[in-house]
Design a protein around this motif. Structure first.
Motif, PDB file in Angstrom:
ATOM      1  N   GLN A 107       0.815  -1.215   0.000  1.00 59.28           N
ATOM      2  CA  GLN A 107       0.000   0.000   0.000  1.00 59.28           C
ATOM      3  C   GLN A 107       0.851   1.269   0.000  1.00 59.28           C
ATOM      4  O   GLN A 107       0.497   2.261  -0.646  1.00 59.28           O
TER       5      GLN A 107
ATOM      6  N   LYS B  86       2.012   1.586  -3.554  1.00 64.55           N
ATOM      7  CA  LYS B  86       0.878   1.958  -4.398  1.00 64.55           C
ATOM      8  C   LYS B  86       0.590   3.451  -4.258  1.00 64.55           C
ATOM      9  O   LYS B  86       0.348   4.153  -5.256  1.00 64.55           O
TER      10      LYS B  86
ATOM     11  N   ALA C  74      -4.563   3.480 -10.276  1.00 65.27           N
ATOM     12  CA  ALA C  74      -4.665   2.222  -9.548  1.00 65.27           C
ATOM     13  C   ALA C  74      -5.682   1.319 -10.238  1.00 65.27           C
ATOM     14  O   ALA C  74      -6.779   1.758 -10.596  1.00 65.27           O
TER      15      ALA C  74
ATOM     16  N   GLU D 178      -2.825  -5.967  -6.610  1.00 64.50           N
ATOM     17  CA  GLU D 178      -2.508  -4.549  -6.737  1.00 64.50           C
ATOM     18  C   GLU D 178      -1.624  -4.252  -7.946  1.00 64.50           C
ATOM     19  O   GLU D 178      -0.613  -4.924  -8.179  1.00 64.50           O
TER      20      GLU D 178
ATOM     21  N   VAL E 186      -0.600  -0.587 -10.663  1.00 64.40           N
ATOM     22  CA  VAL E 186      -0.790   0.821 -11.033  1.00 64.40           C
ATOM     23  C   VAL E 186      -0.396   0.956 -12.496  1.00 64.40           C
ATOM     24  O   VAL E 186       0.704   0.565 -12.888  1.00 64.40           O
TER      25      VAL E 186
END
Length: 272
Positions: free
Chosen positions: A44, A47, A57, A63, A65
Motif C-alpha cells: 500500500q 501503491k 490504480a 494490486e 498501477v
C-alpha cells in the motif's frame, strides 16, 4: 508468488476497463512492453507513491498501477530491509518521463513521494527511490502530451557484455538497436532498454524487490517456439492463469528474469 504474479495484471485490468489498460502497439515481432514486478514489503505504501506520481490504480484483482506504456505490479515480498534494492542488480533502475520535472516533483513531494535531485542537480532530471529501494529515474520532455509515461529500463553490465546484451534483446524481442547519448539502447514499444557499464557482474533480479520485467506478446506459442529455436530455454512450461492469460518466464544470459504474457483477445485487440 508465481500465482500472484500470473494473475495480477489481467484480472485487475478487466475490472477497470480497457481505456486505462491499453498497451502500446505490438512491434513486428509481436512484442510490446508489459510491466515491472515489485515484490514490496509494504504494497500500500508503494501503491500510494505510484498513484501520487500520476499512475492509475487498477482494482478488481491484485494490486497494480497503470502508466502509459507499462504498468507496475505490486506483490508482497519478504526481503529484509536494506537488501534487494535495484542498485546492485542487473537492472540498476527504471524510468519515467514527465512534462516538467521541477513542477511535477514539487507536487509529488507535497504528497509524500521520496524525491531526490538529479545528478549534479540537473533540473531536467530527478530520482524517486521507494522505501524498498527501487530506483526510478525521472526525465523531462516538455513536448509530450501526457503528464507522465513509462520510458526505460536501465541495465548495468560489464563493458564486454553490453554489445552482446544489446544484440540479444534486439534479436529476441524484435527491438530496434540504436544509441542515446552515445550509449547503446534497444527500443521496444512502450519503453527503451538502456545499457550502462558496471565494473563487475551484477546480481540477478529474481528474488529482489524488482523481481522481473514483463513483455506482452501477441502469440505466446509462436513466440516461444521462435526463441527456443534460438537456444533460449523457458523457465517453466506455458500455463494459463485465472484471468485467461497465457504466460511463462525466461531469464536472460545476465540474470534478468522476464515474464512473457499473452493476454486474452478482449484485452489485446487494441494492441494489434
Amino acid at each position: 508468488m508465481r500465482a500472484l504474479i500470473a494473475s495480477l495484471s489481467l484480472a485487475s485490468i478487466v475490472a477497470t476497463g480497457t481505456a486505462v489498460a491499453q498497451p502500446s502497439p505490438f512491434n513486428e515481432a509481436g512484442v510490446t512492453m508489459g510491466h515491472w514486478h515489485i515484490a514490496s514489503r509494504d504494497v500500500q505504501a508503494n501503491k500510494k507513491i505510484f498513484v501520487a506520481m500520476g499512475g492509475t490504480a487498477l482494482t478488481g484483482g491484485n494490486e497494480a498501477v497503470q502508466f502509459p506504456g507499462a504498468r507496475v505490479n505490486l506483490a508482497l515480498g519478504n526481503g529484509a530491509p536494506g537488501s534487494g534494492e535495484t542498485v546492485g542488480s542487473v537492472i540498476n533502475h527504471v524510468g519515467f518521463i514527465v512534462k516538467n520535472v521541477q513542477q511535477q516533483t514539487a507536487e509529488w513531494k507535497a504528497k509524500g513521494v521520496p524525491v531526490l535531485p538529479g545528478t549534479n542537480n540537473r533540473l531536467d532530471q530527478a530520482f524517486v527511490v521507494t522505501p524498498d529501494g527501487v530506483r526510478i529515474e525521472i526525465l523531462e520532455d516538455k513536448t509530450q502530451s501526457m503528464p507522465i509515461r513509462h520510458e526505460h529500463v536501465h541495465f548495468s553490465l560489464t563493458e564486454a557484455e553490453i554489445p552482446k546484451a544489446q544484440a540479444w534483446y534486439a534479436k529476441t524481442f524484435g527491438g530496434k538497436a540504436g544509441s542515446r547519448n552515445n550509449a547503446p539502447v534497444v527500443d521496444i514499444p512502450g519503453g527503451q532498454l538502456r545499457f550502462a557499464k558496471a565494473d563487475n557482474a551484477q546480481a540477478p533480479t529474481k528474488g529482489r524487490v524488482l523481481d522481473h520485467i514483463g513483455f506482452d506478446v501477441k502469440d505466446l506459442q509462436a513466440f516461444t517456439k521462435k526463441i527456443q529455436a534460438e537456444g533460449i530455454k523457458l523457465d517453466e512450461p506455458i500455463r494459463k492463469n485465472d484471468a485467461g492469460a497465457s504466460l511463462t518466464y525466461i531469464t536472460d544470459p545476465w540474470g534478468t528474469r522476464i515474464e512473457l504474457v499473452q493476454r486474452p483477445p478482449s484485452q489485446s485487440a487494441s494492441a494489434r
